[in-house]
Design an enzyme around this catalytic site. Structure first.
Site, PDB file in Angstrom:
ATOM      1  N   ILE A 132      72.049  -9.992   3.330  1.00  0.00           N
ATOM      2  CA  ILE A 132      72.701  -8.687   3.549  1.00  0.00           C
ATOM      3  C   ILE A 132      73.171  -8.557   5.000  1.00  0.00           C
ATOM      4  O   ILE A 132      74.031  -7.760   5.333  1.00  0.00           O
ATOM      5  CB  ILE A 132      71.735  -7.523   3.193  1.00  0.00           C
ATOM      6  CG1 ILE A 132      71.184  -7.670   1.764  1.00  0.00           C
ATOM      7  CG2 ILE A 132      72.430  -6.177   3.338  1.00  0.00           C
ATOM      8  CD1 ILE A 132      70.298  -6.502   1.307  1.00  0.00           C
ATOM      9  N   THR A 133      72.599  -9.381   5.882  1.00  0.00           N
ATOM     10  CA  THR A 133      72.902  -9.283   7.313  1.00  0.00           C
ATOM     11  C   THR A 133      74.408  -9.447   7.573  1.00  0.00           C
ATOM     12  O   THR A 133      75.049 -10.324   7.003  1.00  0.00           O
ATOM     13  CB  THR A 133      72.104 -10.359   8.074  1.00  0.00           C
ATOM     14  OG1 THR A 133      70.711 -10.145   7.823  1.00  0.00           O
ATOM     15  CG2 THR A 133      72.366 -10.312   9.571  1.00  0.00           C
ATOM     16  N   ASN A 134      74.935  -8.618   8.449  1.00  0.00           N
ATOM     17  CA  ASN A 134      76.358  -8.633   8.811  1.00  0.00           C
ATOM     18  C   ASN A 134      76.636  -9.498  10.043  1.00  0.00           C
ATOM     19  O   ASN A 134      75.723  -9.704  10.845  1.00  0.00           O
ATOM     20  CB  ASN A 134      76.810  -7.203   9.141  1.00  0.00           C
ATOM     21  CG  ASN A 134      77.325  -6.480   7.911  1.00  0.00           C
ATOM     22  OD1 ASN A 134      78.002  -7.071   7.070  1.00  0.00           O
ATOM     23  ND2 ASN A 134      77.012  -5.195   7.818  1.00  0.00           N
ATOM     24  N   GLY A 141      65.128  -3.218   4.576  1.00  0.00           N
ATOM     25  CA  GLY A 141      63.950  -3.950   4.089  1.00  0.00           C
ATOM     26  C   GLY A 141      62.908  -3.017   3.479  1.00  0.00           C
ATOM     27  O   GLY A 141      62.370  -3.286   2.397  1.00  0.00           O
ATOM     28  N   HIS A 172      83.640  -8.589   3.180  1.00  0.00           N
ATOM     29  CA  HIS A 172      83.056  -7.268   3.412  1.00  0.00           C
ATOM     30  C   HIS A 172      83.509  -6.830   4.792  1.00  0.00           C
ATOM     31  O   HIS A 172      82.984  -7.247   5.786  1.00  0.00           O
ATOM     32  CB  HIS A 172      81.532  -7.382   3.359  1.00  0.00           C
ATOM     33  CG  HIS A 172      80.829  -6.085   3.558  1.00  0.00           C
ATOM     34  ND1 HIS A 172      81.023  -5.004   2.734  1.00  0.00           N
ATOM     35  CD2 HIS A 172      79.899  -5.697   4.461  1.00  0.00           C
ATOM     36  CE1 HIS A 172      80.253  -4.014   3.139  1.00  0.00           C
ATOM     37  NE2 HIS A 172      79.562  -4.400   4.180  1.00  0.00           N
ATOM     38  N   ARG A 209      81.472  -4.782  12.410  1.00  0.00           N
ATOM     39  CA  ARG A 209      80.479  -5.730  11.883  1.00  0.00           C
ATOM     40  C   ARG A 209      80.564  -7.038  12.663  1.00  0.00           C
ATOM     41  O   ARG A 209      79.554  -7.709  12.878  1.00  0.00           O
ATOM     42  CB  ARG A 209      80.740  -5.987  10.399  1.00  0.00           C
ATOM     43  CG  ARG A 209      80.504  -4.772   9.516  1.00  0.00           C
ATOM     44  CD  ARG A 209      80.811  -5.062   8.062  1.00  0.00           C
ATOM     45  NE  ARG A 209      80.586  -3.921   7.201  1.00  0.00           N
ATOM     46  CZ  ARG A 209      81.502  -3.012   6.875  1.00  0.00           C
ATOM     47  NH1 ARG A 209      82.718  -3.097   7.374  1.00  0.00           N
ATOM     48  NH2 ARG A 209      81.206  -2.013   6.069  1.00  0.00           N
ATOM     49  N   GLN A 242      65.293  -0.669   8.056  1.00  0.00           N
ATOM     50  CA  GLN A 242      65.720   0.398   7.148  1.00  0.00           C
ATOM     51  C   GLN A 242      65.970  -0.125   5.741  1.00  0.00           C
ATOM     52  O   GLN A 242      65.498   0.438   4.755  1.00  0.00           O
ATOM     53  CB  GLN A 242      67.005   1.042   7.680  1.00  0.00           C
ATOM     54  CG  GLN A 242      66.855   1.712   9.026  1.00  0.00           C
ATOM     55  CD  GLN A 242      66.244   3.093   8.887  1.00  0.00           C
ATOM     56  OE1 GLN A 242      65.164   3.259   8.339  1.00  0.00           O
ATOM     57  NE2 GLN A 242      66.953   4.090   9.368  1.00  0.00           N
ATOM     58  N   GLY A 261      63.048  -9.295   7.255  1.00  0.00           N
ATOM     59  CA  GLY A 261      63.586  -8.098   7.903  1.00  0.00           C
ATOM     60  C   GLY A 261      62.997  -6.908   7.160  1.00  0.00           C
ATOM     61  O   GLY A 261      63.186  -6.780   5.945  1.00  0.00           O
ATOM     62  N   ASN A 311      73.256 -12.199  15.391  1.00  0.00           N
ATOM     63  CA  ASN A 311      72.743 -12.403  14.029  1.00  0.00           C
ATOM     64  C   ASN A 311      72.841 -13.864  13.582  1.00  0.00           C
ATOM     65  O   ASN A 311      72.060 -14.297  12.728  1.00  0.00           O
ATOM     66  CB  ASN A 311      73.448 -11.459  13.047  1.00  0.00           C
ATOM     67  CG  ASN A 311      72.940 -10.030  13.186  1.00  0.00           C
ATOM     68  OD1 ASN A 311      71.953  -9.782  13.879  1.00  0.00           O
ATOM     69  ND2 ASN A 311      73.599  -9.084  12.540  1.00  0.00           N
TER      70      ASN A 311
END
Ligand code: A3D
Length: 320
Positions: A119-121, A15, A176, A89, A13, A10, A96
């Site tokens: 980090i992906t939500n 990445g 999160h 999220r 932004q 990825g 995702n």
């Protein structure tokens, strides 16, 4: 000694910001991967052209094939879609999850020895799925959220007290999301717990609760301002801190979404807890005592993460 290799899956932004920070810190050679053709190559070249100015020696390249990540020591995953205003999220889950399946297969084939930071939500569910899809050991697959949530809490507190951000420590537990658990009695200014600062008259209990709530809503506040995406500078800085602790065996104590196998009474789930990150990945999960209020908040957060994991199992039965 050969340089470390850092693969960024990825190149959007976060990445791009990860690549910049990894370069500035000379953490190793950097490969940007994305499905968008030309974009990772363009960002890599642009960043490489900044290296003579800033004086760093890191190889930078972009790729659209997983072969390019071969042998990576660290893989940081931001592939997928971010939130737009009005989205939670959790709205990102279905799309995702499919991305995590592809990414997990790529890592399994080409970077099975890497330390993987997701980090992906929605973060806690995605890192859980990524570990399953990749088949990597659970101590080598971790989610970034707690460092960012704690950093937001620290920044708001430093601003409130007009003291250096360096002298504020903060502890945030749980998933999160809106149910994250900022622990005020384990958060300090120069070692003095926030609960004592309330007694000392530095702020009222009500004001502290407002700051806690602003921390919980920290991501949405940025989404509301940016309108076109979500936060990227602070998330990238947070993941780089975790990568650095692994690569340099610093053994930093950092809150991360880690795989629990009995700790905090949870089995086979990922949720935010204090960890030690060193050369062996997650080397330790620190079990702190929670009082009854904190335990109730933590349990609520765990229930919300479990709901998302159940949704993943419904979409992709192979995960069940
Ligand atoms: P963005 O700038 O859209 O970058 C995502 C990149 O992923 C894009 O360049 C896409 O082309 C790429 N992509 C999409 N599908 C694939 C695929 N199958 N394989 C490889 N690449 C793909 O988003 P961003 O960088 O702002 O955010 C990335 C993710 O991080 C989102 O899911 C955010 O919700 C999440 N995020 C998490 C936090 C946490 O604290 C956990 C904070 C901020 C953002």
């Amino acid at each position: 000694m050969a340089r470390n290799k850092i693969a960024l899956i990825g190149s959007g932004q976060i990445g791009g910001t990860l690549a910049h920070l990894a370069g500035l810190k000379e953490l190793g050679d950097i490969v940007l991967f994305d499905i968008a053709e030309g974009m990772p190559q363009g960002k890599a070249l642009d960043l490489a052209e900044s290296s003579p100015v800033d004086g760093f020696d890191s190889g930078l390249s972009g790729t659209n094939t997983y072969e390019g990540i071969e042998g990576a020591d660290v893989v940081i995953v931001t592939a997928g879609v971010p939130r737009k205003p009005g989205m939670s999220r959790d709205d990102l889950l279905e799309i995702n999850l499919k991305v995590m399946e592809q990414v997990g297969a790529g890592i399994k084939k080409y970077a099975p020895d890497a330390f993987v930071i997701c980090i992906t939500n929605p973060l806690d569910a995605m890192v859980w799925a990524l570990q399953k899809f990749s088949g990597l050991p659970a101590n080598k697959v971790v989610g970034m959220a707690g460092v960012l949530d704690s950093a937001r809490f620290r920044y708001f507190l430093a601003e409130e007290f007009n003291v250096s951000v360096e002298d504020v420590t903060a502890f945030v537990l749980g998933g999160h999301g809106d149910t994250m658990v900022p622990l005020t009695r384990y958060s300090t200014v120069a070692g003095v717990p926030l609960t004592d600062l309330v007694k000392m008259g530095w702020l009222t209990a009500e004001r502290l609760e407002e700051i806690v709530q602003r921390t919980r809503d920290g991501g949405a506040e940025i989404v509301g301002l940016l309108k076109t995406g979500s936060a990227f500078y602070a998330p990238a800085a947070s993941a780089i801190q975790m990568a650095e602790s692994y690569l340099k065996d610093k053994k930093r104590v950092l809150p991360c979404a880690a795989h629990l196998d009995g700790q905090y009474g949870q089995k086979d789930m990922y949720v935010g807890v204090p960890t030690v990150i060193g050369a062996n990945g997650i080397e330790r999960i620190i079990e702190i005592d929670l009082n009854s209020d904190e335990k109730a908040m933590f349990d609520k957060s765990v229930a919300s993460v479990n709901g998302l994991v159940d949704a993943c199992k419904k979409i992709q039965p192979a995960l069940a």
